[in-house]
Design a protein around this motif. Structure first.
Motif, PDB file in Angstrom:
ATOM      1  N   VAL A 121      38.647  51.556  39.285  1.00  0.00           N
ATOM      2  CA  VAL A 121      37.724  52.181  38.332  1.00  0.00           C
ATOM      3  C   VAL A 121      36.487  51.305  38.130  1.00  0.00           C
ATOM      4  O   VAL A 121      35.352  51.761  38.278  1.00  0.00           O
ATOM      5  CB  VAL A 121      38.424  52.442  36.986  1.00  0.00           C
ATOM      6  CG1 VAL A 121      37.437  53.021  35.971  1.00  0.00           C
ATOM      7  CG2 VAL A 121      39.601  53.386  37.175  1.00  0.00           C
ATOM      8  N   ASN A 122      36.712  50.033  37.787  1.00  0.00           N
ATOM      9  CA  ASN A 122      35.579  49.127  37.579  1.00  0.00           C
ATOM     10  C   ASN A 122      35.010  48.570  38.876  1.00  0.00           C
ATOM     11  O   ASN A 122      33.930  47.978  38.880  1.00  0.00           O
ATOM     12  CB  ASN A 122      36.007  47.965  36.689  1.00  0.00           C
ATOM     13  CG  ASN A 122      36.407  48.412  35.298  1.00  0.00           C
ATOM     14  OD1 ASN A 122      35.824  49.336  34.735  1.00  0.00           O
ATOM     15  ND2 ASN A 122      37.420  47.759  34.732  1.00  0.00           N
ATOM     16  N   LEU A 123      35.786  48.700  39.960  1.00  0.00           N
ATOM     17  CA  LEU A 123      35.359  48.224  41.285  1.00  0.00           C
ATOM     18  C   LEU A 123      35.081  46.724  41.283  1.00  0.00           C
ATOM     19  O   LEU A 123      34.117  46.248  41.891  1.00  0.00           O
ATOM     20  CB  LEU A 123      34.124  49.001  41.763  1.00  0.00           C
ATOM     21  CG  LEU A 123      34.302  50.530  41.872  1.00  0.00           C
ATOM     22  CD1 LEU A 123      33.010  51.178  42.324  1.00  0.00           C
ATOM     23  CD2 LEU A 123      35.446  50.858  42.816  1.00  0.00           C
ATOM     24  N   ASN A 124      35.942  45.986  40.566  1.00  0.00           N
ATOM     25  CA  ASN A 124      35.806  44.529  40.544  1.00  0.00           C
ATOM     26  C   ASN A 124      37.119  43.889  40.969  1.00  0.00           C
ATOM     27  O   ASN A 124      38.169  44.541  40.990  1.00  0.00           O
ATOM     28  CB  ASN A 124      35.401  44.040  39.150  1.00  0.00           C
ATOM     29  CG  ASN A 124      36.486  44.319  38.119  1.00  0.00           C
ATOM     30  OD1 ASN A 124      36.914  45.455  37.956  1.00  0.00           O
ATOM     31  ND2 ASN A 124      36.921  43.282  37.420  1.00  0.00           N
ATOM     32  N   THR A 125      37.050  42.611  41.299  1.00  0.00           N
ATOM     33  CA  THR A 125      38.235  41.875  41.731  1.00  0.00           C
ATOM     34  C   THR A 125      39.072  41.477  40.529  1.00  0.00           C
ATOM     35  O   THR A 125      38.541  41.035  39.509  1.00  0.00           O
ATOM     36  CB  THR A 125      37.829  40.624  42.527  1.00  0.00           C
ATOM     37  OG1 THR A 125      37.077  41.023  43.670  1.00  0.00           O
ATOM     38  CG2 THR A 125      39.058  39.847  42.978  1.00  0.00           C
ATOM     39  N   LEU A 126      40.393  41.622  40.642  1.00  0.00           N
ATOM     40  CA  LEU A 126      41.321  41.254  39.574  1.00  0.00           C
ATOM     41  C   LEU A 126      41.901  39.871  39.849  1.00  0.00           C
ATOM     42  O   LEU A 126      42.103  39.493  41.012  1.00  0.00           O
ATOM     43  CB  LEU A 126      42.451  42.281  39.482  1.00  0.00           C
ATOM     44  CG  LEU A 126      42.026  43.734  39.256  1.00  0.00           C
ATOM     45  CD1 LEU A 126      43.250  44.645  39.284  1.00  0.00           C
ATOM     46  CD2 LEU A 126      41.276  43.886  37.948  1.00  0.00           C
ATOM     47  N   VAL A 127      42.183  39.139  38.776  1.00  0.00           N
ATOM     48  CA  VAL A 127      42.810  37.820  38.882  1.00  0.00           C
ATOM     49  C   VAL A 127      43.998  37.776  37.932  1.00  0.00           C
ATOM     50  O   VAL A 127      43.839  37.946  36.724  1.00  0.00           O
ATOM     51  CB  VAL A 127      41.825  36.678  38.535  1.00  0.00           C
ATOM     52  CG1 VAL A 127      42.537  35.337  38.609  1.00  0.00           C
ATOM     53  CG2 VAL A 127      40.636  36.711  39.475  1.00  0.00           C
ATOM     54  N   ILE A 128      45.174  37.564  38.488  1.00  0.00           N
ATOM     55  CA  ILE A 128      46.389  37.522  37.674  1.00  0.00           C
ATOM     56  C   ILE A 128      46.553  36.120  37.096  1.00  0.00           C
ATOM     57  O   ILE A 128      46.623  35.139  37.844  1.00  0.00           O
ATOM     58  CB  ILE A 128      47.620  37.898  38.509  1.00  0.00           C
ATOM     59  CG1 ILE A 128      47.457  39.317  39.067  1.00  0.00           C
ATOM     60  CG2 ILE A 128      48.895  37.796  37.676  1.00  0.00           C
ATOM     61  CD1 ILE A 128      48.492  39.704  40.082  1.00  0.00           C
ATOM     62  N   PRO A 129      46.619  35.987  35.771  1.00  0.00           N
ATOM     63  CA  PRO A 129      46.703  34.657  35.156  1.00  0.00           C
ATOM     64  C   PRO A 129      48.135  34.162  35.076  1.00  0.00           C
ATOM     65  O   PRO A 129      49.091  34.926  35.223  1.00  0.00           O
ATOM     66  CB  PRO A 129      46.152  34.898  33.750  1.00  0.00           C
ATOM     67  CG  PRO A 129      46.613  36.304  33.435  1.00  0.00           C
ATOM     68  CD  PRO A 129      46.554  37.049  34.753  1.00  0.00           C
TER      69      PRO A 129
END
Length: 458
Positions: free
Chosen positions: A312-320
Motif C-alpha cells: 500500500v505505502n510502497l516502502n520497505t519494511l524493517v522488522i525490529p
C-alpha cells in the motif's frame, strides 16, 4: 532432549534452546520465567526482580537428606526452631506433630524458589500478571497491573517458599524438584488444614496450598500428532517429591491419583508452574547444544535484507527486535492475523472494533479482526531452532519458526486455579483457540526458496 529422528516437518521437536552465556563445569543450568521476551529483570514498585537465574555449583554444598522422624507434641517446637537442623513438620488436630529431620548431604546443592525475598530464597518470583502488559512488550492488554496488589484488590497466589531443587554436584542431570521451601528457621511447616496424608510405609507427605506443577517433554505424546490431544501433561509434585495427577482445582482438599511412573527429576525443557508464574528449566548441556541468540538475529537480518515491501505505502519494511507501540513508523510491519499478509501501517480498509485494530486486507480482501505489529521473539531459550522466522503467534505477533509456534501452541499452561490454555512464551498472552499462530506472507519475492517464502498471490 528427546530424539526427534524420523519426525516429519509438521511434528514439533523438543525445544532447541539457546543462551549466549559460556557454560562451564560449575553451571548446572538456568531457570527462565515465561513472558518477558529476553529481559533479564523487571521492576515492580521499588524492587527489581530477575526473570532468569543461573544455578551454579556452590563453594560449599548445602544439600540435605532425610535422617530422623520425630513424633512430638505440637507445643514442643525446640526441634523446629533449631536453625542448625532442617525439618519438615506436619501438624495434626490432635496436638501432635510428625517432624522429619534432615541431615547435611555433601553430594548435593539445594536451591529455593518463592515469592519471599529472604536470604534463603535463591530465585524470587512474583506473579507474571503484575508486569503485563505495562512492563512487557505484550501487544494485547489483558492483565491487571501491579497497583492492584498494592491496593489489596488482588493477592499473590505464589507461596513465599514455593519449592526447592536438589542437584547432584557431580552429575547436574540429576536435578530433583520438591514442593515447598525452608523458611528462616530451616523449617517447612504444614498446618492442620493443609492437605497431608500417611503413606503405606508410614511416611507422611503433603501438598502446598496452590500446588507446584511439573511438565516433562514426552516422546510418546510428541510422536502422536492427534490434533485434539494435548502435547504434554501436567502433574503435581509433593513435599517429598512424589508425583500425582493435578487436583480438580489448585487448592482442592483432595489429592490426585499417585503416578509412580513419573519422576520429579528435571529434564531439559521441563516446565514448573507455581500458580502465578511458570518457569522453564534448561540444563547446561541443552544450552550448549542449542542455537545462540546471534543465530536468531542473523535469521532476522536475512529477512530484513530481503527488503520486504508494503503493497500500500510502497516502502520497505524493517522488522525490529523489540516492539515500539508509542511511535508510528511506516517501516514497522503489521500482520493481518486472518490471512497472514504483512504490510506497513496504513488506513486503507481499517476499522477499530472494541479498541482493536482490524480491517480488510488490500491484498486478498479477507477481513481480519486484528492487525498487530510484528516483532522478534527475543528469548532464545524458547526457540526450537534458528530457522526461518515465517510464523507469528496470534494475537501478539511475536515471530518464530513453524516448529516453535507449533510446539508452544500445543502446551496448555495453567491459568489460575483450574484452567489450562496455551500462551505465547515471549509475552504470556493467551493464544487464539482456533488459530493460535499464522504463517507470514511477505510481498515481493526477494528471497530464494531456501530462506523464506514470499507471495504475490491475491
Amino acid at each position: 532432549m528427546v530424539d526427534d529422528s524420523g519426525l516429519d516437518n509438521d511434528t514439533p521437536s523438543p525445544p532447541a534452546y539457546s543462551n549466549e552465556a559460556v557454560f562451564d563445569d560449575d553451571i548446572y543450568g538456568e531457570l527462565i520465567l515465561l513472558g518477558f521476551n529476553g529481559q533479564t529483570e523487571n521492576r515492580a514498585t521499588s524492587k527489581r526482580y530477575l526473570t532468569k537465574k543461573v544455578l551454579k555449583r556452590r563453594d560449599v554444598a548445602n544439600g540435605i537428606k532425610k535422617c530422623t522422624v520425630h513424633n512430638v507434641a505440637s507445643t514442643d517446637n525446640k526441634i523446629i526452631k533449631d536453625k542448625s537442623r532442617h525439618t519438615v513438620s506436619f501438624h495434626s488436630d490432635h496436638n501432635k506433630s510428625v517432624v522429619i529431620e534432615y541431615a547435611q548431604d555433601s553430594t548435593k546443592d539445594m536451591f529455593q524458589i518463592g515469592r519471599a525475598s529472604d536470604e534463603q530464597i535463591d530465585f524470587t518470583v512474583i506473579d507474571t500478571w503484575m508486569f503485563l502488559p505495562e512492563h512487557s512488550d505484550a501487544a494485547v492488554p489483558s492483565r491487571p497491573q501491579v497497583d492492584l496488589l498494592e491496593k489489596g484488590d488482588r493477592t499473590s497466589t505464589i507461596s513465599r517458599f514455593a519449592c526447592r531443587i536438589l542437584i547432584d554436584r557431580e552429575n547436574s542431570n540429576k536435578a530433583y524438584l520438591y514442593a515447598a521451601g525452608f523458611d528462616a528457621h530451616h523449617n517447612i511447616s504444614i498446618n492442620q488444614k493443609s492437605l497431608k496424608w500417611t503413606k503405606s510405609n508410614g511416611e507422611v507427605d503433603g501438598l502446598t496450598t496452590n500446588g507446584v506443577l511439573i511438565l516433562h517433554p514426552n516422546k510418546d505424546d510428541l510422536l502422536d500428532d492427534t490434533v485434539d490431544k494435548p502435547m504434554y501433561k501436567w502433574r503435581e509434585v509433593s513435599i517429598n517429591g512424589d508425583v500425582y495427577e493435578p487436583r480438580v482445582t489448585r487448592s482442592s482438599s483432595a489429592k490426585g491419583v499417585y503416578v509412580p511412573e513419573w519422576t520429579n527429576m528435571l529434564q531439559d525443557g521441563t516446565l514448573i508452574d507455581l500458580c502465578g508464574a511458570t518457569i522453564l528449566w534448561r540444563t547446561a548441556d541443552g544450552l550448549e547444544r542449542s542455537p545462540k541468540m546471534r543465530e536468531l538475529e542473523m535469521a532476522l537480518d536475512r529477512l530484513n535484507a530481503g527488503r520486504p515491501q508494503c503493497p500500500v505505502n510502497l516502502n520497505t519494511l524493517v522488522i525490529p527486535k523489540k516492539r515500539n507501540g508509542r511511535q508510528v513508523n511506516r517501516r514497522q510491519p503489521y500482520v493481518y492475523l486472518q490471512c497472514g499478509h504483512v504490510q506497513g501501517k496504513h488506513e486503507w480498509g481499517i476499522h477499530n472494533n472494541s479498541g482493536q485494530r482490524g480491517g480488510k486486507c488490500p491484498i486478498c480482501l479477507v477481513e481480519s479482526e486484528r492487525i498487530v505489529q510484528l516483532s522478534m521473539g527475543m528469548e532464545s531459550s524458547f526457540h526450537l531452532d534458528s530457522g526461518v522466522l515465517d510464523h507469528a503467534f496470534n494475537p501478539c505477533g511475536h515471530m518464530a519458526s513453524k516448529q516453535t509456534v507449533l510446539y508452544w501452541s500445543r502446551i496448555p499452561l495453567p491459568q489460575g486455579t483450574c484452567r489450562y490454555d496455551p500462551v505465547c512464551p515471549f509475552c504470556y498472552q493467551l493464544l487464539a483457540t482456533e488459530r493460535p499462530f499464522v504463517r507470514l506472507i511477505f510481498q515481493d519475492n526477494c528471497f530464494d526458496d531456501d530462506t523464506i517464502r514470499f507471495s504475490n498471490e491475491a
